[in-house]
Design a protein around this motif. Structure first.
Motif, PDB file in Angstrom:
ATOM      1  N   VAL A 111      35.620 -20.796 -13.843  1.00  0.00           N
ATOM      2  CA  VAL A 111      36.380 -21.413 -12.746  1.00  0.00           C
ATOM      3  C   VAL A 111      35.497 -21.576 -11.514  1.00  0.00           C
ATOM      4  N   LEU A 112      34.769 -20.520 -11.178  1.00  0.00           N
ATOM      5  CA  LEU A 112      33.874 -20.591 -10.025  1.00  0.00           C
ATOM      6  C   LEU A 112      32.756 -21.605 -10.262  1.00  0.00           C
ATOM      7  N   ARG A 113      32.251 -21.695 -11.501  1.00  0.00           N
ATOM      8  CA  ARG A 113      31.181 -22.639 -11.821  1.00  0.00           C
ATOM      9  C   ARG A 113      31.630 -24.075 -11.609  1.00  0.00           C
ATOM     10  N   PHE A 114      32.851 -24.405 -12.058  1.00  0.00           N
ATOM     11  CA  PHE A 114      33.349 -25.777 -11.884  1.00  0.00           C
ATOM     12  C   PHE A 114      33.466 -26.135 -10.414  1.00  0.00           C
ATOM     13  N   LEU A 115      33.992 -25.215  -9.618  1.00  0.00           N
ATOM     14  CA  LEU A 115      34.144 -25.488  -8.192  1.00  0.00           C
ATOM     15  C   LEU A 115      32.796 -25.694  -7.522  1.00  0.00           C
ATOM     16  N   LEU A 116      31.817 -24.875  -7.880  1.00  0.00           N
ATOM     17  CA  LEU A 116      30.491 -25.019  -7.290  1.00  0.00           C
ATOM     18  C   LEU A 116      29.802 -26.304  -7.747  1.00  0.00           C
ATOM     19  N   LEU A 117      29.930 -26.639  -9.024  1.00  0.00           N
ATOM     20  CA  LEU A 117      29.324 -27.870  -9.518  1.00  0.00           C
ATOM     21  C   LEU A 117      29.924 -29.091  -8.833  1.00  0.00           C
ATOM     22  N   ARG A 118      31.227 -29.098  -8.697  1.00  0.00           N
ATOM     23  CA  ARG A 118      31.906 -30.262  -8.120  1.00  0.00           C
ATOM     24  C   ARG A 118      31.656 -30.393  -6.623  1.00  0.00           C
ATOM     25  N   ALA A 119      31.681 -29.260  -5.908  1.00  0.00           N
ATOM     26  CA  ALA A 119      31.587 -29.319  -4.449  1.00  0.00           C
ATOM     27  C   ALA A 119      30.164 -29.242  -3.918  1.00  0.00           C
ATOM     28  N   TRP A 120      29.245 -28.649  -4.698  1.00  0.00           N
ATOM     29  CA  TRP A 120      27.896 -28.411  -4.176  1.00  0.00           C
ATOM     30  C   TRP A 120      26.793 -29.102  -4.977  1.00  0.00           C
ATOM     31  N   VAL A 121      26.789 -28.929  -6.300  1.00  0.00           N
ATOM     32  CA  VAL A 121      25.709 -29.486  -7.111  1.00  0.00           C
ATOM     33  C   VAL A 121      25.869 -30.994  -7.275  1.00  0.00           C
ATOM     34  N   PHE A 122      27.069 -31.452  -7.636  1.00  0.00           N
ATOM     35  CA  PHE A 122      27.328 -32.882  -7.854  1.00  0.00           C
ATOM     36  C   PHE A 122      28.462 -33.351  -6.954  1.00  0.00           C
ATOM     37  N   PRO A 123      28.284 -33.337  -5.643  1.00  0.00           N
ATOM     38  CA  PRO A 123      29.375 -33.748  -4.750  1.00  0.00           C
ATOM     39  C   PRO A 123      29.659 -35.236  -4.878  1.00  0.00           C
ATOM     40  N   GLU A 124      30.913 -35.596  -4.663  1.00  0.00           N
ATOM     41  CA  GLU A 124      31.320 -37.003  -4.711  1.00  0.00           C
ATOM     42  C   GLU A 124      30.627 -37.768  -3.606  1.00  0.00           C
ATOM     43  N   ARG A 125      29.989 -38.895  -3.965  1.00  0.00           N
ATOM     44  CA  ARG A 125      29.319 -39.738  -2.959  1.00  0.00           C
ATOM     45  C   ARG A 125      30.268 -40.850  -2.559  1.00  0.00           C
ATOM     46  N   ARG A 126      30.819 -40.749  -1.366  1.00  0.00           N
ATOM     47  CA  ARG A 126      31.765 -41.752  -0.884  1.00  0.00           C
ATOM     48  C   ARG A 126      31.019 -43.018  -0.503  1.00  0.00           C
ATOM     49  N   THR A 127      31.595 -44.165  -0.864  1.00  0.00           N
ATOM     50  CA  THR A 127      30.953 -45.447  -0.564  1.00  0.00           C
ATOM     51  C   THR A 127      30.767 -45.660   0.925  1.00  0.00           C
ATOM     52  N   ASP A 128      31.789 -45.232   1.730  1.00  0.00           N
ATOM     53  CA  ASP A 128      31.672 -45.469   3.162  1.00  0.00           C
ATOM     54  C   ASP A 128      30.706 -44.520   3.847  1.00  0.00           C
TER      55      ASP A 128
END
Length: 467
Positions: free
Chosen positions: A398-415
């Motif tokens: 659970v902690l790994r998914f949160l870290l991967l999503r928020a830190w390692v592979f953060p969403e790159r917003r177009t704007d």
């Protein structure tokens, strides 16, 4: 879909506008090499069929790639006599080179090609391009291997064709049924992104284009065709097969290492309001959770297998650390591509380094669990160790998914991207240097610029005849 390129993703498919414009809706390319006998009857037959049955405006483009007979003169005459026909001349051979060059300069929203022998029944042309016009599909191919297709050809060519498609399915996981039928179409907006990624300039051009499109998630429409083999075909089967196998190896290797930026070909959902992004809800969360769970389950099995192997040679702490390290590298690579959609080599080392930090946190959790177990029981059994490790890994997951999503592979917003990172392909292409073309097709010619994003081989493109 995340991207490490400056192209951005493709827009949603839309039905082509029905209003009359200067550009034709369909541009059919006929690549030819030394076809002085068959070219004129082919073009006139195709023109008559389109004028009689096709409900949109059209153009027929003759792509002469380095013919040494009277083919250029025949093409120039047809260009002059028939308003819907134009002729291009290239000084280098290669069907793929000819198609890339002509398609890169066409202003038609739907691009197609067919062989000069017209082996495919022309009644399949409208069903081929209709899904592209309507916005349903990105590419369309004629299939001679469909159950409802009717094909007349010798056993040798039948065997070669089916064997080649079997190779594609087994080595590149291709799902389309017929890669080599000379009867295909593509939307121009897709071609602008896809063609610069296709390296082959010969007969493998079709296959490479289809494989990349399929791997990028583009929609390929297949049309069953009636097809009669041309006994006078000049294709060298052995040489072509050898080059195709080399192409399969090259494309397979590039896909395996993630060297192709396929995310630039990604399509969003259609224009249904239910498919639009809802404010406040992370995009792709459900899909990412599914991907992460699948990768996590496989990684856990891989980790447990490694732990059992290493445990036979070392103590539990060392075996746990080694198994976690190896599985963490594989897990980060798999999540990078499959869960979070990042392709290409850019920032791959950084992602692995961040993944190792996440690994260290997981190591602390599992090692602490083993230490606590050892302190509580003294000499726990192997099955008890595995049970404790599974429980600790669930918490770490659970902690790994949160870290991967928020830190390692953060969403790159177009704007959030700079303007240069979201420039459309058309703007990028228009900013590139162009190479003038000067070899005449007939006495009156016009210069055609070749964008640098296209293959350098297109520098020898001839201008079309001016009317």
């Amino acid at each position: 879909m995340r991207t490490d390129t400056s192209w951005g993703t493709l827009p949603a498919r839309e039905h082509l506008p029905v209003e009359v414009t200067d550009a034709p809706v369909l541009d059919v390319t006929i690549p030819v090499y030394n076809e002085e006998q068959d070219l004129e009857p082919c073009v006139r037959r195709l023109h008559e069929h389109l004028a009689r049955t096709f409900p949109y405006s059209f153009r027929i483009t003759i792509a002469d790639n380095a013919s040494t007979d009277r083919t250029p003169q025949v093409a120039a005459r047809l260009d002059t006599e028939i308003p819907e026909v134009r002729a291009y001349r290239l000084e280098q051979k290669g069907r793929g080179r000819a198609l890339r060059t002509v398609w890169s300069h066409s202003d038609a929203p739907v691009l197609a090609y067919m062989d000069v022998d017209l082996s495919t029944d022309l009644n399949a042309l409208l069903p081929l391009v209709a899904p592209l016009i309507s916005g349903h599909s990105d590419l369309a191919i004629g299939s001679r291997l469909s159950r409802s297709s009717r094909v007349v050809r010798g056993p040798k060519r039948e065997f070669i064709s089916r064997a080649y498609n079997l190779i594609l399915k087994s080595s590149l996981s291709a799902r389309f049924s017929d890669a080599q039928c000379g009867f295909k179409a593509i939307r121009r907006d897709v071609a602008q992104r896809l063609l610069p990624m296709v390296e082959d300039t010969g007969w493998f051009f079709d296959t490479e284009m289809l494989v990349l499109a399929e791997r990028a998630g583009l929609r390929i429409h297949e049309v069953p065709v009636d097809w009669i083999d041309d006994p006078d075909s000049t294709v060298h089967i052995v040489k072509t097969a050898t080059e195709d196998l080399k192409g399969v190896w090259r494309v397979g290797r590039a896909l395996a290492v993630g060297a192709l930026p396929l995310d630039r070909l990604a399509r969003p959902f259609g224009d249904d309001p239910r498919d639009r992004r809802i404010g406040g809800v992370p995009g792709g969360l459900a899909r990412q959770l599914v991907g992460f769970c699948v990768v996590g389950a496989l990684s856990t099995l891989f980790y447990l297998l490694l732990y059992s192997v290493f445990r036979a040679m070392a103590g539990p702490q060392l075996a746990n650390a080694a198994a976690l390290l190896v599985s963490a590298v594989a897990n980060t690579a798999a999540n990078r591509r499959l869960t979070f959609g990042v392709r290409g080599r850019e920032r791959a080392v950084r992602h692995q380094a961040q993944g190792l930090v996440v690994f260290a946190i997981g190591l602390a959790l599992t090692s602490g669990s083993l230490a606590a177990l050892d302190a509580a029981t003294g000499t726990p059994s192997h099955s008890t160790e595995l049970a404790v490790l599974i429980a600790a890994n669930l918490a770490a997951t659970v902690l790994r998914f949160l870290l991967l999503r928020a830190w390692v592979f953060p969403e790159r917003r177009t704007d959030d991207l700079p303007a240069r990172d979201i420039a459309p392909a058309s703007a990028t292409a228009s900013a590139t240097a162009s190479t003038p073309v000067s070899t005449p097709v007939s006495s009156a010619t016009a210069t055609v610029p070749v964008p640098a994003s296209a293959s350098s081989d297109t520098a020898d493109l001839d201008s079309r005849t001016a009317r």
